[in-house]
Design a protein around this motif. Sequence first.
Motif, mmCIF file in Angstrom:
data_model
loop_
_atom_site.group_PDB
_atom_site.id
_atom_site.type_symbol
_atom_site.label_atom_id
_atom_site.label_comp_id
_atom_site.label_asym_id
_atom_site.label_seq_id
_atom_site.Cartn_x
_atom_site.Cartn_y
_atom_site.Cartn_z
ATOM 1 N N SER A 86 0.088 64.101 -16.624
ATOM 2 C CA SER A 86 -0.857 64.392 -15.855
ATOM 3 C C SER A 86 -0.361 65.418 -14.658
ATOM 4 O O SER A 86 0.862 65.186 -14.329
ATOM 5 C CB SER A 86 -1.578 63.541 -15.027
ATOM 6 O OG SER A 86 -2.612 63.993 -14.110
ATOM 7 N N ARG A 87 -0.682 66.434 -14.167
ATOM 8 C CA ARG A 87 0.058 67.397 -13.109
ATOM 9 C C ARG A 87 -1.276 67.672 -12.181
ATOM 10 O O ARG A 87 -2.403 67.652 -12.396
ATOM 11 C CB ARG A 87 0.245 68.658 -13.730
ATOM 12 C CG ARG A 87 1.421 68.315 -14.798
ATOM 13 C CD ARG A 87 2.359 69.923 -15.013
ATOM 14 N NE ARG A 87 3.151 69.765 -16.243
ATOM 15 C CZ ARG A 87 4.430 69.011 -15.804
ATOM 16 N NH1 ARG A 87 4.751 68.294 -15.078
ATOM 17 N NH2 ARG A 87 5.136 68.823 -17.018
ATOM 18 N N GLY A 88 -0.851 67.995 -10.914
ATOM 19 C CA GLY A 88 -1.663 68.590 -9.949
ATOM 20 C C GLY A 88 -1.696 67.388 -8.992
ATOM 21 O O GLY A 88 -1.367 66.405 -8.907
ATOM 22 N N ASN A 89 -2.458 67.945 -7.781
ATOM 23 C CA ASN A 89 -2.619 67.032 -6.622
ATOM 24 C C ASN A 89 -4.045 66.218 -6.724
ATOM 25 O O ASN A 89 -4.976 66.334 -6.071
ATOM 26 C CB ASN A 89 -2.585 67.919 -5.375
ATOM 27 C CG ASN A 89 -2.651 67.318 -4.163
ATOM 28 O OD1 ASN A 89 -2.339 65.878 -3.885
ATOM 29 N ND2 ASN A 89 -2.802 67.947 -3.002
ATOM 30 N N THR A 90 -3.832 65.164 -7.771
ATOM 31 C CA THR A 90 -4.970 64.305 -7.882
ATOM 32 C C THR A 90 -4.635 63.046 -8.000
ATOM 33 O O THR A 90 -3.471 62.362 -8.141
ATOM 34 C CB THR A 90 -5.635 64.580 -9.316
ATOM 35 O OG1 THR A 90 -4.783 64.483 -10.365
ATOM 36 C CG2 THR A 90 -6.259 66.065 -9.312
ATOM 37 N N ASP A 122 -5.129 60.938 -10.400
ATOM 38 C CA ASP A 122 -4.768 60.904 -11.815
ATOM 39 C C ASP A 122 -3.268 61.181 -11.671
ATOM 40 O O ASP A 122 -2.464 60.410 -12.592
ATOM 41 C CB ASP A 122 -5.455 61.758 -12.731
ATOM 42 C CG ASP A 122 -6.977 61.282 -12.933
ATOM 43 O OD1 ASP A 122 -7.485 60.168 -12.618
ATOM 44 O OD2 ASP A 122 -7.588 62.133 -13.327
ATOM 45 N N THR A 123 -2.901 62.105 -11.203
ATOM 46 C CA THR A 123 -1.216 62.386 -11.447
ATOM 47 C C THR A 123 -0.626 61.040 -10.648
ATOM 48 O O THR A 123 0.549 60.772 -11.100
ATOM 49 C CB THR A 123 -1.074 63.648 -10.506
ATOM 50 O OG1 THR A 123 -1.816 64.572 -11.339
ATOM 51 C CG2 THR A 123 0.355 64.075 -10.712
#
Length: 179
Positions: free
Chosen positions: A128-132, A134-135
């Motif tokens: 998982s990637r990004g500013n979430t 989930d990451t």
Amino acid sequence: MAVIRRESRRHYRWPEIQFHLLIIVVLSGSATCLGIFAWFMSVQAQMDLGTPWLFPYMVVTGGLGVFFVLLVILLISRGFLLPGIVIIGSFILFVLWLTGLIETSLLLYGVTGNVNDNCQIYVVDNVSRGNTIDTLAWLTQSTICNCWKTAFAFELVNTVFYFWMMVMSWQVHRDFRVD
């Protein structure tokens, strides 16, 4: 008539570099496993899950490993390090670490529900990637997976090194001299 009393002392010749290297590695391995399994216990408590017996067992074993190394360092500094102390302490810790290693390997690489397969399926193959959030969850899962592998590696190293400390102490005991 004067009585001359001569005290004889045993001099044990420890292989200094090898012994100090073993002590450093065993101390770092014990402290690392102590920290990892203490963190695992806090994660289990935070998630309201039961704690497997391995977690407190390895916290105690890691603590005993740290205590033993500190005791050995104290005895070295005082000049009282006897091979018998190292043989007995290393044997006890060898058995404790071997037991933890076997249980960790069963949980990590066992037949059903093993941690390694779950890490491969849910973490490694599911990046998982990004500013979430989930990451952030994925990063935590990745950390847990890496901690399992690190704990297994240090348990293996400590088990082998405690065995080697027994062998080395027996050789030192066998080769002592009296002055």
